[in-house]
Write a protein that holds these residues in place. Structure first.
Motif, PDB file in Angstrom:
ATOM      1  N   ASP A  32       0.862  -1.181   0.000  1.00  0.00           N
ATOM      2  CA  ASP A  32       0.000   0.000   0.000  1.00  0.00           C
ATOM      3  C   ASP A  32       0.898   1.229   0.000  1.00  0.00           C
ATOM      4  O   ASP A  32       1.529   1.547   1.013  1.00  0.00           O
ATOM      5  N   TYR A  34       0.110   4.243  -0.034  1.00  0.00           N
ATOM      6  CA  TYR A  34      -0.431   5.390   0.701  1.00  0.00           C
ATOM      7  C   TYR A  34      -0.012   5.378   2.171  1.00  0.00           C
ATOM      8  O   TYR A  34       0.415   6.398   2.707  1.00  0.00           O
ATOM      9  N   SER A 329      -5.298   0.004  -5.482  1.00  0.00           N
ATOM     10  CA  SER A 329      -6.503   0.382  -4.741  1.00  0.00           C
ATOM     11  C   SER A 329      -7.666   0.422  -5.714  1.00  0.00           C
ATOM     12  O   SER A 329      -7.465   0.505  -6.928  1.00  0.00           O
TER      13      SER A 329
ATOM     14  N   ASN B 215     -14.835   0.358  -0.695  1.00  0.00           N
ATOM     15  CA  ASN B 215     -14.382  -0.280  -1.930  1.00  0.00           C
ATOM     16  C   ASN B 215     -15.206   0.219  -3.116  1.00  0.00           C
ATOM     17  O   ASN B 215     -14.663   0.593  -4.164  1.00  0.00           O
ATOM     18  N   ARG B 239      -5.806   3.736   2.739  1.00  0.00           N
ATOM     19  CA  ARG B 239      -5.437   2.432   2.174  1.00  0.00           C
ATOM     20  C   ARG B 239      -6.150   2.182   0.855  1.00  0.00           C
ATOM     21  O   ARG B 239      -5.604   1.571  -0.051  1.00  0.00           O
ATOM     22  N   LEU B 240      -7.369   2.663   0.744  1.00  0.00           N
ATOM     23  CA  LEU B 240      -8.150   2.441  -0.474  1.00  0.00           C
ATOM     24  C   LEU B 240      -7.984   3.586  -1.471  1.00  0.00           C
ATOM     25  O   LEU B 240      -8.737   3.701  -2.434  1.00  0.00           O
ATOM     26  N   GLY B 241      -6.973   4.418  -1.245  1.00  0.00           N
ATOM     27  CA  GLY B 241      -6.675   5.467  -2.221  1.00  0.00           C
ATOM     28  C   GLY B 241      -7.562   6.682  -2.106  1.00  0.00           C
ATOM     29  O   GLY B 241      -7.643   7.488  -3.031  1.00  0.00           O
TER      30      GLY B 241
END
Lengths: 585, 585
Positions: A32, A34, A329, B215, B239-241
């Motif tokens: 990840d 980020y 992601s 998500n 984490r998911l951008g």
């Protein structure tokens, strides 16, 4: 538009678990970028995009790929590369670069643009659906490189640049000659504004610029540079808001020095990128591509996650496509490299858009490009071309001429003034003293112009070489001990529509056809590497000691690097940016 | 275009020292966000832009500003703010925000868009040349918020969003209601694609979303969120951008908790931003604006340079305007804050585009906006409006009705079912039990619709309140103990074209006119703050104990937060997204 809408709706449906996904990549450790952490998980892929990571629901997918606990990192990105100088099509190049994990290249295809303009550029770059990597376009800013001093096949003026800038794949204005900014040339400022108006960036080329010049360059809007060779240069560029591309090509090997400086000075890495610019295929095959830059950084002591970010998300952010690429992601393309661990950048598997494209160092299927005929038909010599057109007339018995002198491994040259014999009213070469004839023959069927001069450094004892790769105008350039062999060599390139050729005493000793724009082969990488080795051996037999005689030939006439250039219009004084007389006084 | 060209040429000339610059800011310590260092220097400014730093040549400038060794940092950026909810014009707001160093706001002006559509939005936001700060537009994605369930003055459908997205100041699609994505509503996907097509970003609003929902949200292309209240939420989003905006507003005070988490977990900070979202003017005046977020981060132990980056370059990069703003380097606007030192974020001087706009906590000149008349003429009540239109008919002696119950400091409410008396065929209020009448009166001259219901929480003993700020449709909302005072209150707002008003027994007890779109005052910040304090005292005298009765009134009818809403079309079940009967059974 409605197709886009349907795709987006499908991706959301797949992200919700409402429809079957295309792929489920399971049991990976996800890097990840980020949070700069690694965590275990799985990725759900639809339409080539990651649509969910570690969903709580049970995944239904057409295909499952077991990641076997490997590390998943984003596909690597080459932030600046000239694709044509590899002599390969993107398809053939892919066979060496993609297995090393490079899934995106930012390409300044100025060479094909000089040959065929917009039409050629689009034919080369837009034909990418089948490719195992992605291409984004840096819109070439200097076509021609030396306006008024050379004939080119294509021209990208302000209007053409403006048109190209609208292309979805266009992300920037390609590297700009600093003099155009320092001298405030309207055409180039308009090209800069064309990019800015669309919120696209402008690539720099700040070779050797000092602080004052960098101030000007940054003010003009140039936002990167790949020419730093020392840490001090790199730090100056960063300070002025110019992102630094750490280049590791075949001849320009800057990674060690620059990365060492960055580490020593604890510089933040978010404004660094990696590129190759020009890297020979055999070097890529042997040591890697962007993977090599990343590996160097790790080996020098950089945190591996930071090093991988330089080769992935940093480039995506710089070119403002980080909504599409650069991280693992949801919403991003599933361009994924699987590694055994974080410190050995040797990809086990490479995915582009969720499709496996390479495994264990090899593409998983052979790919050939399908290029239109007009791309393969770009050499039209004048019907009036004959050996005597290459001759340089003079009166008397002797003439004092300006001679271009090669440096073996560099693209710059230096000028000398030397006496040559005049026989039957024409100036003759002096093979014993390695002063040979160099001619540039217009090849676009436009005017049949020929410029001739003399050159030292090729050391041919007999015969002639010719090339349709001739920076940046890409007319036919030929060097030889006699006009007859030079004429024959040029004629051979007319027959095969471009390439490299060696002719001795009227006989073709070796030839590498480069029919795509006269710049690129249609053959696979291995075959091209073998053929060029064979051709170089032939040239060595003819007396040359140059390591890469055709590369030297392709750069020797360049009208924009000191001290002398040669185009179809004549000898060029680079400093004065004008045509000068070959004969002195 | 030619003006742009001339400007660029001028800036290059000034960068070269060939022409006189506009300003020379000398003797400062420059914060370089790229290398994260501070170095001594001076800046040359032309056309509002930095064109050279520390040139080797002697600077000629129309004006010299002696920085006295102070620290120069980039102007601060509020990454998400609703400007209308301050009740101030941008000019009046500037008097409190700019002295705190905020030189750029990313504004989602969905309120004025609900009143006047594109025309109102542009009139409010495009009128910025004279402003001491910059505005960039987040194109509102939800106008109306509850399509089909409310009448609004303006509508931004797919076409309008597409048109606005072309505006030079438009940088993103404004915060999107998650349900629109989770339910795959075509209109909103089209709006997302409208932004993506232009390489602009989409702002999120991921309040309370779980991992699975995030998500989906990320897959749809939403790339930020300002609703994280815990470190865990923030880390999941990153984490998911999804970039995390750390919000420190008046009621939503998230900075301490989020920053503490970031520091504790050693999270990288490059994907963090700061915003206020909604912060009351008196809070800004007392403690600061984005300066306060930065100060909190420093006080909690963050490296000051990293903290300043979060409030400057990070925002510029997120919105893809880092070629214009966010750093002190050539080519960027000279938006500069001078501080005494790096750890006390209390600006001594603030420059916008090289012009001094604030010094020692005050704007250096008063600014008034010049707004067109159509912006100040947005209330048109039906000529048929009369007190009896507000009445709710019923048969018998008693009726069981749904009652909206306020939570004092929140915008959500809960529903109860209660018996009210029916007198002369209409349902009556129960002042003793604090069950009052609430009506929403269509105010755009479109259909004269009125929706009425009952509400608990205002505790008025007599009289009525009315407001033309009524989220998000901004019709007239009025609460009262009797229809006559409610009718008079609405009529007063018709007269003054919007505002807040308190009426008791036929007499206007207090009024704050908000003539700009019925949302904003034309007066300076201090005057508005005083007037609202006075008005609140009047309402307290009428029996209410609410801290901000007009803010409660403006949110109570919102048809998109649980459990009940009220619009001109009637009572709304938020969960079912439909109009329901006021009377039960």
């Amino acid at each position: 538009m409605d197709k886009q809408l349907q795709s987006l709706a499908d991706e959301i449906q797949a992200a919700s678990g409402n429809i079957v996904a295309d792929m489920h990549l399971t049991d990976v450790r996800i890097l990840d970028v980020y949070t700069e952490t690694v965590y275990p998980g799985s990725m759900v892929i639809k339409n080539g995009k990651i649509v969910a990571i570690n969903p709580s629901w049970s995944v239904q997918a057409k295909q499952v790929f077991d990641g076997q606990g490997m590390l998943a990192v984003p596909g690597f990105m080459d932030a600046h590369v000239h694709i044509e100088t590899t002599l390969l099509t993107p398809e053939a190049l892919a066979s060496v670069t993609v297995p090393w994990g490079t899934t995106t290249m930012f390409v300044d295809a100025m060479e094909i643009a000089n040959v065929l303009g917009i039409k050629g550029l689009k034919a080369l770059l837009n034909n990418t659906a089948n490719l195992p990597f992605r291409i984004f376009m840096e819109v070439p800013s200097r076509v021609p490189t030396a306006p008024g001093l050379e004939t080119t096949g294509g021209i990208l003026g302000v209007e053409e640049v403006d048109q190209l800038m609208d292309d979805e794949m266009a992300v920037s204005l390609g590297e700009l000659d600093p003099s155009k900014v320092l001298e405030i040339k309207e055409e180039y400022l308009r090209k800069i504004l064309s990019a800015k108006r669309r919120n696209k960036i402008c690539n720099g080329h700040a070779i050797g610029l000092d602080w004052d010049q960098l101030n000007i360059y940054a003010t003009a809007g140039l936002s990167d540079d790949h020419e730093s060779v020392s840490y001090e240069e790199l730090a100056e560029r960063l300070r002025l808001g110019i992102r630094a591309l750490i280049r590791e090509g075949s001849t320009e090997r800057n990674a060690n020095r620059l990365i060492s400086g960055v580490l020593k000075h604890h510089l933040p890495t978010e404004d660094l990128l990696f590129c190759t610019d020009d890297k020979h295929v055999n070097d890529i095959a042997a040591e890697g591509h962007i993977s090599y830059n990343i590996q160097r950084a790790i080996d020098l002591g950089m945190d591996p996650i930071k090093a991988i970010k330089i080769g992935t998300i940093n480039a995506a952010r710089h070119f403002r496509i980080d909504h599409l690429l650069g991280a693992l992601s949801p919403g991003k393309f599933a361009d994924i490299v699987l590694l055994k661990d974080l410190t050995h950048i040797r990809p086990e598997y490479v995915f582009k858009g969720g499709l496996l494209v390479a495994a264990n160092g090899k593409l998983n299927r052979e790919i050939t490009g399908d290029y239109p005929d007009f791309l393969k038909s770009t050499v039209t010599l004048s019907p009036e071309l004959c050996p005597s057109v290459l001759s340089v007339p003079a009166e008397g018995n002797k003439a004092k001429v300006r001679v271009i002198n090669l440096y073996p491994d560099q693209i710059i040259n230096f000028a000398t003034e030397e006496w040559l014999d005049v026989v039957d009213g024409v100036i003759t070469v002096n093979v014993g003293d390695d002063v040979l004839k160099l001619s540039v023959i217009e090849r676009y069927g436009k005017n049949g112009q020929v410029g001739s001069a003399f050159v030292r450094g090729f050391k041919l004892k007999s015969g002639a070489l010719a090339s349709s790769v001739s920076h940046d105008h890409h007319n036919i350039v030929t060097v030889g001990t006699n006009d007859q062999d030079m004429y024959i060599a040029a004629g051979e390139l007319d027959k095969c529509q471009g390439g490299f050729v060696a002719v001795d005493n009227g006989v073709v000793k070796g030839i590498l056809p480069l029919p795509i724009g006269g710049l690129m082969s249609c053959d696979p990488a291995n075959k091209v590497m073998q053929e060029i080795d064979a051709l170089n051996r032939v040239v060595r037999d003819m007396g040359s000691e140059l390591p890469s005689p055709f590369m030297s030939l392709s750069f020797v006439s360049l009208p924009t690097v000191p001290e002398l250039g040669l185009t179809d219009k004549g000898l060029i004084s680079v400093k004065d940016h004008r045509i000068i007389s070959l004969v002195v006084g």
